[in-house]
Write a protein that holds these residues in place. Structure first.
Motif, PDB file in Angstrom:
ATOM      1  N   PHE A   1       0.843  -1.190   0.000  1.00 23.14           N
ATOM      2  CA  PHE A   1       0.000   0.000   0.000  1.00 23.14           C
ATOM      3  C   PHE A   1       0.886   1.250   0.000  1.00 23.14           C
ATOM      4  CE2 PHE A   1      -2.839   3.042   2.268  1.00 23.14           C
ATOM      5  CZ  PHE A   1      -3.841   3.076   1.321  1.00 23.14           C
ATOM      6  N   GLU A   2       0.288   2.377  -0.333  1.00 22.89           N
ATOM      7  CA  GLU A   2       1.054   3.623  -0.406  1.00 22.89           C
ATOM      8  C   GLU A   2       1.715   3.967   0.919  1.00 22.89           C
ATOM      9  OE1 GLU A   2       0.316   8.368  -1.407  1.00 22.89           O
ATOM     10  OE2 GLU A   2      -1.318   6.914  -1.590  1.00 22.89           O
ATOM     11  N   ASP A   3       0.982   3.833   2.008  1.00 26.76           N
ATOM     12  CA  ASP A   3       1.565   4.144   3.320  1.00 26.76           C
ATOM     13  C   ASP A   3       2.676   3.172   3.686  1.00 26.76           C
ATOM     14  OD1 ASP A   3      -0.176   6.216   3.505  1.00 26.76           O
ATOM     15  OD2 ASP A   3      -1.567   5.238   4.876  1.00 26.76           O
ATOM     16  N   GLU A   4       2.496   1.898   3.350  1.00 25.00           N
ATOM     17  CA  GLU A   4       3.542   0.923   3.642  1.00 25.00           C
ATOM     18  C   GLU A   4       4.833   1.259   2.902  1.00 25.00           C
ATOM     19  OE1 GLU A   4       1.480  -3.324   4.436  1.00 25.00           O
ATOM     20  OE2 GLU A   4       1.151  -2.531   2.426  1.00 25.00           O
ATOM     21  N   ALA A   5       4.706   1.566   1.621  1.00 25.19           N
ATOM     22  CA  ALA A   5       5.894   1.908   0.835  1.00 25.19           C
ATOM     23  C   ALA A   5       6.563   3.168   1.372  1.00 25.19           C
ATOM     24  CB  ALA A   5       5.513   2.084  -0.634  1.00 25.19           C
ATOM     25  N   LEU A   6       5.767   4.151   1.777  1.00 23.45           N
ATOM     26  CA  LEU A   6       6.329   5.398   2.295  1.00 23.45           C
ATOM     27  C   LEU A   6       7.098   5.157   3.586  1.00 23.45           C
ATOM     28  CD1 LEU A   6       6.603   8.486   2.216  1.00 23.45           C
ATOM     29  CD2 LEU A   6       4.400   8.611   3.426  1.00 23.45           C
ATOM     30  N   TYR A   7       6.535   4.388   4.525  1.00 24.56           N
ATOM     31  CA  TYR A   7       7.202   4.157   5.807  1.00 24.56           C
ATOM     32  C   TYR A   7       8.484   3.337   5.628  1.00 24.56           C
ATOM     33  CZ  TYR A   7       2.878   5.882   7.840  1.00 24.56           C
ATOM     34  OH  TYR A   7       1.807   6.652   8.165  1.00 24.56           O
ATOM     35  N   LEU A   8       8.442   2.353   4.760  1.00 22.44           N
ATOM     36  CA  LEU A   8       9.650   1.559   4.531  1.00 22.44           C
ATOM     37  C   LEU A   8      10.747   2.389   3.865  1.00 22.44           C
ATOM     38  CD1 LEU A   8       8.051  -1.800   3.338  1.00 22.44           C
ATOM     39  CD2 LEU A   8       8.842  -1.181   5.622  1.00 22.44           C
ATOM     40  N   TYR A   9      10.343   3.241   2.952  1.00 21.05           N
ATOM     41  CA  TYR A   9      11.326   4.102   2.276  1.00 21.05           C
ATOM     42  C   TYR A   9      11.923   5.114   3.248  1.00 21.05           C
ATOM     43  CZ  TYR A   9      13.077   7.755  -0.844  1.00 21.05           C
ATOM     44  OH  TYR A   9      13.852   8.710  -1.463  1.00 21.05           O
ATOM     45  N   VAL A  10      11.079   5.745   4.051  1.00 16.56           N
ATOM     46  CA  VAL A  10      11.572   6.722   5.023  1.00 16.56           C
ATOM     47  C   VAL A  10      12.427   6.035   6.085  1.00 16.56           C
ATOM     48  CG1 VAL A  10      10.858   8.351   6.812  1.00 16.56           C
ATOM     49  CG2 VAL A  10       9.692   8.315   4.608  1.00 16.56           C
ATOM     50  N   GLY A  11      12.080   4.818   6.448  1.00 19.72           N
ATOM     51  CA  GLY A  11      12.887   4.094   7.417  1.00 19.72           C
ATOM     52  C   GLY A  11      14.293   3.843   6.909  1.00 19.72           C
ATOM     53  N   ARG A  12      14.419   3.524   5.630  1.00 17.97           N
ATOM     54  CA  ARG A  12      15.758   3.331   5.067  1.00 17.97           C
ATOM     55  C   ARG A  12      16.540   4.639   5.049  1.00 17.97           C
ATOM     56  NH1 ARG A  12      16.124   1.379  -1.063  1.00 17.97           N
ATOM     57  NH2 ARG A  12      15.455   3.551  -1.323  1.00 17.97           N
ATOM     58  N   LEU A  13      15.869   5.753   4.718  1.00 14.49           N
ATOM     59  CA  LEU A  13      16.556   7.050   4.718  1.00 14.49           C
ATOM     60  C   LEU A  13      16.958   7.476   6.126  1.00 14.49           C
ATOM     61  CD1 LEU A  13      14.379   9.037   2.129  1.00 14.49           C
ATOM     62  CD2 LEU A  13      16.577   7.879   1.750  1.00 14.49           C
ATOM     63  N   GLU A  14      16.067   7.258   7.091  1.00 15.88           N
ATOM     64  CA  GLU A  14      16.386   7.638   8.470  1.00 15.88           C
ATOM     65  C   GLU A  14      17.529   6.792   9.025  1.00 15.88           C
ATOM     66  OE1 GLU A  14      15.396  10.003  10.379  1.00 15.88           O
ATOM     67  OE2 GLU A  14      13.670  10.836   9.327  1.00 15.88           O
ATOM     68  N   THR A  15      17.579   5.517   8.662  1.00 18.17           N
ATOM     69  CA  THR A  15      18.678   4.660   9.106  1.00 18.17           C
ATOM     70  C   THR A  15      20.012   5.136   8.540  1.00 18.17           C
ATOM     71  OG1 THR A  15      17.164   2.772   9.237  1.00 18.17           O
ATOM     72  CG2 THR A  15      19.526   2.297   9.157  1.00 18.17           C
ATOM     73  N   ALA A  16      19.990   5.498   7.257  1.00 20.80           N
ATOM     74  CA  ALA A  16      21.217   6.017   6.640  1.00 20.80           C
ATOM     75  C   ALA A  16      21.630   7.337   7.268  1.00 20.80           C
ATOM     76  CB  ALA A  16      21.016   6.169   5.135  1.00 20.80           C
ATOM     77  N   HIS A  17      20.663   8.150   7.647  1.00 21.24           N
ATOM     78  CA  HIS A  17      20.976   9.446   8.266  1.00 21.24           C
ATOM     79  C   HIS A  17      21.523   9.262   9.680  1.00 21.24           C
ATOM     80  CE1 HIS A  17      20.638  13.654   9.355  1.00 21.24           C
ATOM     81  NE2 HIS A  17      19.902  13.309  10.414  1.00 21.24           N
ATOM     82  N   LEU A  18      20.959   8.310  10.441  1.00 16.14           N
ATOM     83  CA  LEU A  18      21.383   8.128  11.816  1.00 16.14           C
ATOM     84  C   LEU A  18      22.755   7.473  11.925  1.00 16.14           C
ATOM     85  CD1 LEU A  18      18.015   6.945  13.439  1.00 16.14           C
ATOM     86  CD2 LEU A  18      19.129   9.173  13.689  1.00 16.14           C
ATOM     87  N   PHE A  19      23.035   6.506  11.060  1.00 13.44           N
ATOM     88  CA  PHE A  19      24.270   5.736  11.186  1.00 13.44           C
ATOM     89  C   PHE A  19      25.386   6.209  10.263  1.00 13.44           C
ATOM     90  CE2 PHE A  19      21.003   2.851  12.767  1.00 13.44           C
ATOM     91  CZ  PHE A  19      21.581   2.390  13.938  1.00 13.44           C
ATOM     92  N   HIS A  20      25.017   6.844   9.163  1.00 11.91           N
ATOM     93  CA  HIS A  20      26.040   7.251   8.198  1.00 11.91           C
ATOM     94  C   HIS A  20      26.032   8.750   7.916  1.00 11.91           C
ATOM     95  CE1 HIS A  20      26.650   2.967   7.485  1.00 11.91           C
ATOM     96  NE2 HIS A  20      25.339   2.848   7.249  1.00 11.91           N
ATOM     97  N   GLY A  21      25.148   9.493   8.512  1.00 15.62           N
ATOM     98  CA  GLY A  21      25.105  10.934   8.318  1.00 15.62           C
ATOM     99  C   GLY A  21      24.623  11.367   6.960  1.00 15.62           C
TER     100      GLY A  21
END
Length: 341
Positions: free
Chosen positions: A98-118
């Protein structure tokens, strides 16, 4: 009137000194007032007794419903069958992301990259998400990186199954086995429960944390110490996962009094009214303090998201009568299509 028998006396000759005893009589009439000593009975004055001291026993502690071992085993096997049925019904819902599922998974990957790799974030997701983007999206993104969408949805399924089990535990503690099984069975087949069990959004996680907080409050409500305050961090975390979870915090706070009222009435005495007000207020204050600290730590974006996406949503202009009429027409068309088939 006394009738005497003819012949020899049955109980011996008549005693002239005792005219009240008639050995030949079939019926004996005794005088209304008897002299106990004259009849040969002697009474002894009762010995003086020393009253026992009154023991002040502690009030009985109510530990909830305590069934037999056989009933407990059968009830848990029934609960296992209910959970299996819920899992099967949720896994039958096969659909794409679903649209919300894809959005949360995508944002989760971006937030993980931001938190651990800047890595820089392409947008301010915290300013319009209806939940913190560093909580559920990060967890779901990590699961998606390992097992894809199926593993992220499996998290929601496990959480919904755990909610059913916690509902059974609370109902069994407050009532009995039969009530607990009925509550778990009705909850497990609800449409929204089955849907959220196969939906990778923060709804299932928020409900899981709220259910865990409610379970802690109910199970610790019959203690003298306010152990229910241990549920405040879970309730605050549920609100952080999804801001709309704040609506259920007062209900959990009231459970601290409703579930523990029998014990509270026993040992609190005349202060039970004060505690009945202080417990919910104290729980709400603890949750509010944790949320305030989270907002100060998150910054202005989280406060803006809380005020725009949760409390200031745009309302529709369609009247309720129009919605009911259109729904009735859709239902009629569905019935007609099934009849044609």
């Amino acid at each position: 009137m006394v009738n005497e028998k003819k012949g020899n006396p049955v109980f011996g000759p008549r005693d002239i000194s005792r005219p009240d005893v008639l050995p030949f009589a079939e019926t004996i009439e005794l005088p209304a007032t008897l002299d106990i000593q004259a009849l040969g009975f002697y009474t002894r004055a009762p010995a003086p007794t020393t009253p026992l001291p009154r023991l002040r026993l502690p009030p009985p502690r109510d530990h909830g419903y305590a069934p037999s071992r056989r009933r407990t085993l059968l009830s848990r096997l029934s609960l296992l069958a209910i959970l299996c049925l819920q899992a099967v019904l949720s896994l039958r819902l096969h659909n794409t992301a679903f649209e919300d599922e894809a959005l949360y998974l995508y944002v989760g990957r971006l937030e993980t990259a931001h938190l651990f790799h800047g890595a820089p974030l392409p947008g301010g997701y915290a300013s319009y998400f209806s939940g913190s983007p560093v909580l559920y999206p990060v967890l779901a993104g990590a699961l998606n990186a390992v097992g894809g969408l199926a593993l992220a949805r499996a998290l929601s399924l496990v959480e919904m199954l755990a909610i059913t089990a916690m509902l059974y535990s609370c109902s069994r503690f407050l009532f009995n086995e039969r009530t607990a099984l009925c509550a778990a069975a009705l909850f497990s087949v609800a449409t929204s429960v089955l849907f959220l069990g196969d939906f990778a959004t923060f709804d299932a996680t928020c409900l899981f944390l709220l259910a865990a907080a409610a379970t802690i409050v109910v199970r610790s409500s019959r203690r003298r110490w306010p152990l229910f305050l241990l549920a405040a961090p879970l309730a605050a975390l549920a609100v952080a996962v999804k801001y709309a979870g704040l609506l259920f915090v007062p209900t959990i706070a009231v459970l601290a009094v409703l579930a523990g009222w029998p014990t509270l009435r026993g040992w609190a005495g005349r202060y039970k009214g004060v505690l009945a007000v202080a417990y919910p207020v104290g729980f709400c204050v603890a949750v509010a303090g944790l949320l305030y600290g989270g907002l100060r730590l998150g910054g202005h974006d989280y406060l803006n998201a809380l005020s725009t996406t949760t409390t200031a949503r745009a309302s529709g202009t369609t009247s309720a009568l129009t919605v009911l009429r259109e729904r009735s027409e859709e239902h009629t068309s569905e019935l007609q299509s099934h009849h044609d088939l």
